[in-house]
Design an enzyme around this catalytic site. Structure first.
Site, PDB file in Angstrom:
ATOM      1  N   TYR A   1       8.816   7.168  -7.143  1.00  0.00           N
ATOM      2  CA  TYR A   1       7.797   6.117  -7.698  1.00  0.00           C
ATOM      3  C   TYR A   1       8.161   6.210  -9.134  1.00  0.00           C
ATOM      4  CZ  TYR A   1       3.112   4.271  -8.752  1.00  0.00           C
ATOM      5  OH  TYR A   1       2.219   3.521  -9.075  1.00  0.00           O
TER       6      TYR A   1
ATOM      7  N   SER B   1       3.242   0.508 -13.784  1.00  0.00           N
ATOM      8  CA  SER B   1       2.604   1.716 -13.958  1.00  0.00           C
ATOM      9  C   SER B   1       2.608   2.209 -15.055  1.00  0.00           C
ATOM     10  CB  SER B   1       2.767   2.710 -12.721  1.00  0.00           C
ATOM     11  OG  SER B   1       2.643   3.827 -13.182  1.00  0.00           O
TER      12      SER B   1
HETATM   13  P1  NAD Z   1      -3.296   0.499  -2.451  1.00  0.00           P
HETATM   14  O1  NAD Z   1      -2.727   1.388  -1.401  1.00  0.00           O
HETATM   15  O2  NAD Z   1      -4.704   0.180  -2.528  1.00  0.00           O
HETATM   16  O3  NAD Z   1      -2.788  -1.106  -2.139  1.00  0.00           O
HETATM   17  C1  NAD Z   1      -1.272  -1.391  -1.820  1.00  0.00           C
HETATM   18  C2  NAD Z   1      -1.141  -2.858  -1.201  1.00  0.00           C
HETATM   19  O4  NAD Z   1       0.261  -2.676  -0.792  1.00  0.00           O
HETATM   20  C3  NAD Z   1      -1.947  -2.906   0.190  1.00  0.00           C
HETATM   21  O5  NAD Z   1      -2.500  -4.037   0.249  1.00  0.00           O
HETATM   22  C4  NAD Z   1      -0.853  -2.716   1.281  1.00  0.00           C
HETATM   23  O6  NAD Z   1      -1.246  -3.249   2.560  1.00  0.00           O
HETATM   24  C5  NAD Z   1       0.229  -3.288   0.499  1.00  0.00           C
HETATM   25  N1  NAD Z   1       1.589  -2.823   1.244  1.00  0.00           N
HETATM   26  C6  NAD Z   1       2.079  -1.580   1.361  1.00  0.00           C
HETATM   27  N2  NAD Z   1       3.289  -1.367   1.986  1.00  0.00           N
HETATM   28  C7  NAD Z   1       3.494  -2.857   2.154  1.00  0.00           C
HETATM   29  C8  NAD Z   1       4.552  -3.463   2.828  1.00  0.00           C
HETATM   30  N3  NAD Z   1       5.621  -2.746   3.254  1.00  0.00           N
HETATM   31  N4  NAD Z   1       4.645  -4.961   2.988  1.00  0.00           N
HETATM   32  C9  NAD Z   1       3.382  -5.462   2.408  1.00  0.00           C
HETATM   33  N5  NAD Z   1       2.481  -4.620   1.714  1.00  0.00           N
HETATM   34  C10 NAD Z   1       2.417  -3.579   1.720  1.00  0.00           C
HETATM   35  O7  NAD Z   1      -2.431   0.553  -3.787  1.00  0.00           O
HETATM   36  P2  NAD Z   1      -3.278   0.129  -5.190  1.00  0.00           P
HETATM   37  O8  NAD Z   1      -3.699   1.302  -6.162  1.00  0.00           O
HETATM   38  O9  NAD Z   1      -3.980  -1.231  -5.209  1.00  0.00           O
HETATM   39  O10 NAD Z   1      -1.670  -0.352  -5.674  1.00  0.00           O
HETATM   40  C11 NAD Z   1      -1.221  -1.580  -6.200  1.00  0.00           C
HETATM   41  C12 NAD Z   1      -0.140  -1.497  -7.002  1.00  0.00           C
HETATM   42  O11 NAD Z   1      -0.577  -0.903  -8.542  1.00  0.00           O
HETATM   43  C13 NAD Z   1       0.936  -0.588  -6.724  1.00  0.00           C
HETATM   44  O12 NAD Z   1       2.204  -1.051  -6.959  1.00  0.00           O
HETATM   45  C14 NAD Z   1       0.839   0.541  -7.455  1.00  0.00           C
HETATM   46  O13 NAD Z   1       2.039   1.291  -7.819  1.00  0.00           O
HETATM   47  C15 NAD Z   1       0.205  -0.055  -8.788  1.00  0.00           C
HETATM   48  N6  NAD Z   1      -0.400   1.161  -9.536  1.00  0.00           N
HETATM   49  C16 NAD Z   1      -1.599   1.811  -8.841  1.00  0.00           C
HETATM   50  C17 NAD Z   1      -2.276   2.833  -9.747  1.00  0.00           C
HETATM   51  C18 NAD Z   1      -3.162   3.258  -9.254  1.00  0.00           C
HETATM   52  O14 NAD Z   1      -3.988   4.279  -9.991  1.00  0.00           O
HETATM   53  N7  NAD Z   1      -4.019   2.768  -8.147  1.00  0.00           N
HETATM   54  C19 NAD Z   1      -1.800   3.088 -10.894  1.00  0.00           C
HETATM   55  C20 NAD Z   1      -0.600   2.344 -11.483  1.00  0.00           C
HETATM   56  C21 NAD Z   1       0.088   1.367 -10.712  1.00  0.00           C
END
Ligand code: NAD
Length: 263
Positions: free
Chosen positions: A158, A145
């Site tokens: 986080y 991130s």
């Molecule tokens: P999201 O909530 O849409 O998806 C998260 C995924 O992780 C889902 O498939 C969920 O089922 C899975 N998950 C959560 N807990 C779990 C567990 N205990 N076991 C197995 N799977 C689990 O989130 P996203 O935005 O797609 O985020 C994905 C990654 O990208 C994360 O690491 C997040 O920190 C990172 N990220 C997201 C953003 C953003 O703005 N969306 C920005 C920077 C980084």
């Protein structure tokens, strides 16, 4: 452009939704066989798995490992290696968020975020590295991130976990540099997925602001581009990293954050 990924095998954690699902789909579109992972309604997961396989003519499997459980993570990696006979690409993507001041941060949320956002990547790498070393080729991509590089208030767990991912990524890169295996991180800014929708609501509560004001003045205020990063932009970065063109990019924090960390 043929990225020469056809027939390779990938495992993408947290790929039942959001960024992980988009990245898995981008790999499948290049002919990569994929193991999906994540939480959700079993029927919806099965429908998404079958659709990805049909859309791209590749094998798509699912493993329900809980990212808080090291033994389940090891089992999932072993499953991918057993089913595909190889493992070329590991994407540690699963992640959650909780927003609260440090002094009020619930202890169970701290432990859960460190487990899912940081330790699960270590457990996945630990299990996958012997296969990648033996193959003399592998690509590990940790979805970090902008918060791997800078902080924001109220996101202690986080930000700590994502800074930890940066350290883990660089350490892995050094350990594997002579084995044809690279370890890199993608550092997105805000992407409009479920995790961000929830943050908008949580930040509104913590800051006592209406949600549309949080979106404008808090979320996109940090991002100079003033728009959300798209999953297509992240897929482009991923495909570069996993292709032969990415072979000398190692231990890198690849930003896709509209200039956020340049400030
Ligand atoms: P999201 O909530 O849409 O998806 C998260 C995924 O992780 C889902 O498939 C969920 O089922 C899975 N998950 C959560 N807990 C779990 C567990 N205990 N076991 C197995 N799977 C689990 O989130 P996203 O935005 O797609 O985020 C994905 C990654 O990208 C994360 O690491 C997040 O920190 C990172 N990220 C997201 C953003 C953003 O703005 N969306 C920005 C920077 C980084």
């Amino acid at each position: 452009m043929d990225l020469k990924l056809k027939g390779q095998a990938a495992l993408v954690t947290g790929s039942t939704g959001g960024i992980g699902h988009a990245l898995a789909d981008a790999l499948a579109a290049e002919g990569v066989n994929v193991v999906l992972n994540g939480l959700g309604d079993p029927a919806a997961i099965e429908a998404a798995r079958a659709k990805m396989a049909k859309d791209h003519g590749v094998t798509v499997l699912y493993h329900g490992a809980d990212m808080t459980k090291p033994s389940e993570i090891a089992d999932m990696v072993a499953y991918a290696v057993k089913e595909f006979g190889r493992l070329d690409i590991l994407i540690n993507n699963a992640g959650i968020q909780h927003v609260a001041p440090i002094e009020d941060f619930p202890l169970d949320q701290w432990d859960r975020i460190i487990a899912i956002n940081l330790s699960s990547a270590f457990h996945g790498m630990r299990a996958a590295i012997p296969t990648m070393k033996a193959q003399k080729r592998g690509r590990i991509v940790n979805i970090a991130s902008a918060h791997a590089l800078i902080a924001s208030p109220f996101k202690s767990a986080y930000v700590a976990a994502k800074h930890g991912i940066a350290g883990l990524t660089k350490t892995g890169a050094l350990e594997l540099a002579t084995f044809g295996v690279t370890v890199n991180a993608i550092c997105p800014g805000y992407v409009k997925t479920a995790i961000v929708e929830k943050q908008i609501a949580d930040q509104a509560k913590v800051r006592g602001m209406p949600e549309d004001q949080v979106m404008k003045d808090v979320i996109l205020a940090a991002q100079p581009s003033k728009r959300f990063v798209t999953v297509e932009e992240l897929s482009g970065l991923l495909l570069y990293l996993v292709s032969d063109a990415g072979a000398s990019t190692n231990g890198a924090m690849m930003t896709a954050e509209g200039g956020w960390t340049a400030q």
